[in-house]
Design an enzyme around this catalytic site. Structure first.
Site, mmCIF file in Angstrom:
data_model
loop_
_atom_site.group_PDB
_atom_site.id
_atom_site.type_symbol
_atom_site.label_atom_id
_atom_site.label_comp_id
_atom_site.label_asym_id
_atom_site.label_seq_id
_atom_site.Cartn_x
_atom_site.Cartn_y
_atom_site.Cartn_z
ATOM 1 N N HIS A 54 47.199 66.013 64.835
ATOM 2 C CA HIS A 54 45.866 65.637 65.317
ATOM 3 C C HIS A 54 45.753 65.784 66.821
ATOM 4 O O HIS A 54 44.864 65.203 67.443
ATOM 5 C CB HIS A 54 45.536 64.198 64.893
ATOM 6 C CG HIS A 54 45.297 64.088 63.416
ATOM 7 N ND1 HIS A 54 45.398 62.888 62.745
ATOM 8 C CD2 HIS A 54 44.996 65.016 62.476
ATOM 9 C CE1 HIS A 54 45.149 63.088 61.455
ATOM 10 N NE2 HIS A 54 44.916 64.365 61.273
ATOM 11 N N TYR A 93 39.040 57.172 75.224
ATOM 12 C CA TYR A 93 40.338 57.861 75.228
ATOM 13 C C TYR A 93 41.187 57.492 76.440
ATOM 14 O O TYR A 93 42.409 57.421 76.369
ATOM 15 C CB TYR A 93 40.122 59.380 75.102
ATOM 16 C CG TYR A 93 39.805 59.738 73.673
ATOM 17 C CD1 TYR A 93 38.491 59.864 73.228
ATOM 18 C CD2 TYR A 93 40.828 59.832 72.733
ATOM 19 C CE1 TYR A 93 38.207 60.110 71.893
ATOM 20 C CE2 TYR A 93 40.552 60.082 71.402
ATOM 21 C CZ TYR A 93 39.242 60.205 70.983
ATOM 22 O OH TYR A 93 38.964 60.433 69.657
ATOM 23 N N CYS A 126 39.522 72.200 78.599
ATOM 24 C CA CYS A 126 38.195 72.545 79.146
ATOM 25 C C CYS A 126 37.215 72.860 78.013
ATOM 26 O O CYS A 126 37.536 73.588 77.075
ATOM 27 C CB CYS A 126 38.322 73.772 80.063
ATOM 28 S SG CYS A 126 36.738 74.269 80.752
HETATM 29 C C1 BV8 Z 1 39.196 68.516 58.469
HETATM 30 C C2 BV8 Z 1 42.685 62.166 66.478
HETATM 31 C C3 BV8 Z 1 38.095 70.375 57.634
HETATM 32 C C4 BV8 Z 1 41.512 61.488 67.128
HETATM 33 C C5 BV8 Z 1 42.319 61.751 64.105
HETATM 34 C C6 BV8 Z 1 37.765 65.557 52.380
HETATM 35 C C7 BV8 Z 1 37.758 64.290 51.845
HETATM 36 C C8 BV8 Z 1 37.463 63.191 52.643
HETATM 37 C C9 BV8 Z 1 37.181 63.346 54.006
HETATM 38 C C10 BV8 Z 1 37.187 64.619 54.520
HETATM 39 C C11 BV8 Z 1 37.484 65.706 53.728
HETATM 40 N N1 BV8 Z 1 37.448 66.816 54.519
HETATM 41 C C12 BV8 Z 1 37.140 66.478 55.782
HETATM 42 C C13 BV8 Z 1 36.953 65.136 55.822
HETATM 43 C C14 BV8 Z 1 36.516 64.417 56.992
HETATM 44 C C15 BV8 Z 1 37.649 63.820 57.805
HETATM 45 C C16 BV8 Z 1 38.195 62.587 57.144
HETATM 46 O O1 BV8 Z 1 39.294 62.587 56.629
HETATM 47 N N2 BV8 Z 1 37.431 61.526 57.232
HETATM 48 C C17 BV8 Z 1 37.930 60.244 56.785
HETATM 49 C C18 BV8 Z 1 37.302 59.164 57.641
HETATM 50 C C19 BV8 Z 1 37.611 60.062 55.330
HETATM 51 N N3 BV8 Z 1 38.735 64.738 58.096
HETATM 52 C C20 BV8 Z 1 38.567 65.598 59.099
HETATM 53 O O2 BV8 Z 1 37.524 65.741 59.695
HETATM 54 C C21 BV8 Z 1 39.779 66.444 59.489
HETATM 55 N N4 BV8 Z 1 39.350 67.796 59.577
HETATM 56 O O3 BV8 Z 1 39.467 68.151 57.378
HETATM 57 O O4 BV8 Z 1 38.664 69.724 58.745
HETATM 58 C C22 BV8 Z 1 37.108 71.300 58.180
HETATM 59 C C23 BV8 Z 1 37.049 72.547 57.608
HETATM 60 C C24 BV8 Z 1 36.115 73.414 58.105
HETATM 61 C C25 BV8 Z 1 35.280 73.056 59.160
HETATM 62 C C26 BV8 Z 1 35.365 71.797 59.729
HETATM 63 C C27 BV8 Z 1 36.290 70.901 59.225
HETATM 64 C C28 BV8 Z 1 40.283 66.048 60.860
HETATM 65 C C29 BV8 Z 1 40.826 64.661 60.826
HETATM 66 C C30 BV8 Z 1 41.463 64.332 62.186
HETATM 67 C C31 BV8 Z 1 40.773 63.132 62.790
HETATM 68 N N5 BV8 Z 1 41.484 62.755 64.022
HETATM 69 N N6 BV8 Z 1 42.990 61.479 65.222
HETATM 70 C C32 BV8 Z 1 41.836 60.087 67.564
HETATM 71 O O5 BV8 Z 1 42.959 59.604 67.343
HETATM 72 O O6 BV8 Z 1 40.930 59.446 68.151
HETATM 73 S S1 BV8 Z 1 42.579 60.787 62.748
HETATM 74 C C33 BV8 Z 1 43.016 59.246 63.331
HETATM 75 O O7 BV8 Z 1 42.725 58.330 62.304
HETATM 76 C C34 BV8 Z 1 44.478 59.089 63.568
HETATM 77 O O8 BV8 Z 1 45.076 60.220 64.110
HETATM 78 C C35 BV8 Z 1 45.017 58.781 62.222
HETATM 79 O O9 BV8 Z 1 45.316 59.939 61.542
HETATM 80 C C36 BV8 Z 1 43.867 58.170 61.542
HETATM 81 C C37 BV8 Z 1 44.120 56.716 61.353
HETATM 82 O O10 BV8 Z 1 44.857 56.657 60.169
HETATM 83 P P1 BV8 Z 1 46.278 55.969 60.137
HETATM 84 O O11 BV8 Z 1 47.198 56.673 61.076
HETATM 85 O O12 BV8 Z 1 46.654 55.910 58.719
HETATM 86 O O13 BV8 Z 1 46.015 54.538 60.738
HETATM 87 P P2 BV8 Z 1 45.313 53.312 60.009
HETATM 88 O O14 BV8 Z 1 44.976 52.328 61.070
HETATM 89 O O15 BV8 Z 1 44.256 53.833 59.100
HETATM 90 O O16 BV8 Z 1 46.457 52.723 59.067
HETATM 91 C C38 BV8 Z 1 47.585 52.107 59.639
HETATM 92 C C39 BV8 Z 1 48.537 51.877 58.511
HETATM 93 O O17 BV8 Z 1 49.739 51.373 59.039
HETATM 94 C C40 BV8 Z 1 48.033 50.863 57.499
HETATM 95 O O18 BV8 Z 1 48.292 51.338 56.198
HETATM 96 C C41 BV8 Z 1 48.900 49.618 57.791
HETATM 97 O O19 BV8 Z 1 49.168 48.887 56.611
HETATM 98 C C42 BV8 Z 1 50.165 50.250 58.299
HETATM 99 N N7 BV8 Z 1 50.969 49.453 59.213
HETATM 100 C C43 BV8 Z 1 50.540 48.610 60.188
HETATM 101 N N8 BV8 Z 1 51.622 48.125 60.843
HETATM 102 C C44 BV8 Z 1 52.724 48.684 60.286
HETATM 103 C C45 BV8 Z 1 52.310 49.525 59.238
HETATM 104 N N9 BV8 Z 1 53.169 50.226 58.473
HETATM 105 C C46 BV8 Z 1 54.495 50.085 58.754
HETATM 106 N N10 BV8 Z 1 54.968 49.303 59.747
HETATM 107 C C47 BV8 Z 1 54.126 48.588 60.524
HETATM 108 N N11 BV8 Z 1 54.630 47.810 61.517
HETATM 109 ZN ZN ZN Z 2 37.584 75.705 82.352
#
Ligand code: BV8
Ligand code: ZN
Length: 310
Positions: free
Chosen positions: A153, A71, A161
């Site tokens: 997010h 991070y 903390c």
């Molecule tokens: C939750 C912070 C419930 C940290 C991030 C149901 C179904 C499936 C999965 C799950 C589900 N329920 C829960 C899950 C699990 C999980 C999940 O989704 N897993 C994934 C891997 C399948 N979700 C969670 O855990 C979420 N919590 O649902 O809680 C719950 C209920 C009760 C109790 C407990 C839990 C929390 C998810 C948050 C994760 N944190 N970020 C950090 O950043 O380190 S997510 C992180 O990854 C980013 O913030 C971002 O959101 C994500 C990356 O995705 P994108 O932003 O789309 O980026 P990516 O690289 O993938 O894509 C880039 C795109 O840009 C591409 O399409 C590319 O073509 C395009 N691009 C590139 N250049 C350009 C462009 N487009 C335009 N112009 C350009 N120039």
């Molecule tokens: Zn503290």
């Protein structure tokens, strides 16, 4: 048979003119042109570190030194990068007098970002300072409404903390000497991700809470953690009749469901427009797909330039 998505700017601007409640969902692709690698893009800086395995409470529990280095590298990267034209155009839409030019029927506008890099809030603040410095003072309608931005997010620069949950917005660079030194030792994050190069920072040298002295964590929502702002976000999505999906692979839940929810809840009348290098919505969800960098496609489609002389 769902009709093929259009890329007609004229048709899109006509849809924009009719929209009443607009949401924009953004992802890492919005910041790609600013130099912040995406999660999945080619050369994605986190490939070697496998973001998904590090962006979890378990990884932090097991190896806070490595997760903090991951991070801290991203903090430093974000501090070196500047918002691009797409960030600027989206921020200008938060100015009521500009929004009403392109969307005269709009009653609400929300920018829901998945990004934690702080580039969208930064440009919003920059625009607000430009406007507030004007003489004579501009009217409320010419000031960006920062409540329209939702960082779902969390934020790289929030330091929270692990015990008392005291949270500080801290852009110090480096955040602490140990992390600064680790950054200097790693040529790049790819090297940092190699197990053999791992630098083990003793826990006492990791960022500490100024109130109780305990270990702190980055203020982001990890995989497997709930999204604190989700109830408010769901209320906003439930009202939306136009959803722009900008620079996201739409793979992370629940952000990945917002566009199809707008479509389904309005019996197909809600409009979805994708700005990406490829169409990332399931078949039939996107009414418009503008292929290309959002930093060029968004200003063109919305009809707002990225200049800051407002
Ligand atoms: C939750 C912070 C419930 C940290 C991030 C149901 C179904 C499936 C999965 C799950 C589900 N329920 C829960 C899950 C699990 C999980 C999940 O989704 N897993 C994934 C891997 C399948 N979700 C969670 O855990 C979420 N919590 O649902 O809680 C719950 C209920 C009760 C109790 C407990 C839990 C929390 C998810 C948050 C994760 N944190 N970020 C950090 O950043 O380190 S997510 C992180 O990854 C980013 O913030 C971002 O959101 C994500 C990356 O995705 P994108 O932003 O789309 O980026 P990516 O690289 O993938 O894509 C880039 C795109 O840009 C591409 O399409 C590319 O073509 C395009 N691009 C590139 N250049 C350009 C462009 N487009 C335009 N112009 C350009 N120039
Ligand atoms: Zn503290």
């Amino acid at each position: 048979m769902a009709r093929l998505p259009s890329n007609s700017i004229q048709e899109f601007q006509a849809a924009l003119k009719m929209a009443r409640n607009i949401i924009i969902v953004t992802g890492a692709g919005l910041s790609a042109a600013s130099g912040i690698p995406t999660f999945r893009g080619a050369g994605g800086m986190w490939r070697s570190l496998d973001a998904k395995s590090l962006a979890t409470p378990e990884a932090f529990e097991e190896n806070p030194s490595l997760v903090w280095q991951f991070y801290h590298y991203r903090r430093e990267k974000a501090l070196q990068c500047q918002p691009n034209a797409a960030h600027i155009v989206l921020a200008k839409l938060a100015i009521p007098s500009i929004l009403e030019k392109v969307a005269p029927a709009a009653k609400s506008f929300h920018l829901i970002t998945q990004n934690v890099d702080g580039l969208s809030p930064r440009i919003l603040q920059q625009i607000e300072s430009i406007q507030k410095a004007k003489e004579p003072p501009v009217s409320e309608k010419d000031l960006p409404d920062s409540s329209t931005l939702i960082e779902m997010h969390g934020r790289l620069f929030d330091v929270i903390c692990t015990q008392c949950e005291h949270s500080v917005f801290d852009v110090s660079s480096p955040l602490c000497p140990g992390l600064g030194e680790a950054d200097r030792k790693h040529a790049d994050i790819i090297a940092a991700g190699m197990k053999e190069n791992e630098i083990k920072i003793p826990i006492e040298e990791l960022p500490k809470c100024i109130k109780c002295g305990s270990l702190t964590r980055p203020g982001v929502v990890w995989f497997g953690e709930e999204i604190p702002l989700l109830p408010a976000i769901e209320e906003i999505v439930a009202k939306a009749d136009l959803c722009l999906v900008v620079g996201t692979s739409s793979t992370v839940f629940p952000a990945s469901t917002f566009a199809s929810e707008v479509k389904e809840r309005t019996d197909g009348k809600g409009i979805v427009a994708v700005f990406n290098l490829e169409n990332t919505e399931r078949k039939g969800v996107a009414d418009f797909v503008f292929i290309g960098g959002c930093e060029t496609e968004l200003p063109k489609a919305v009809g707002i330039d990225a200049s800051l002389d407002l």
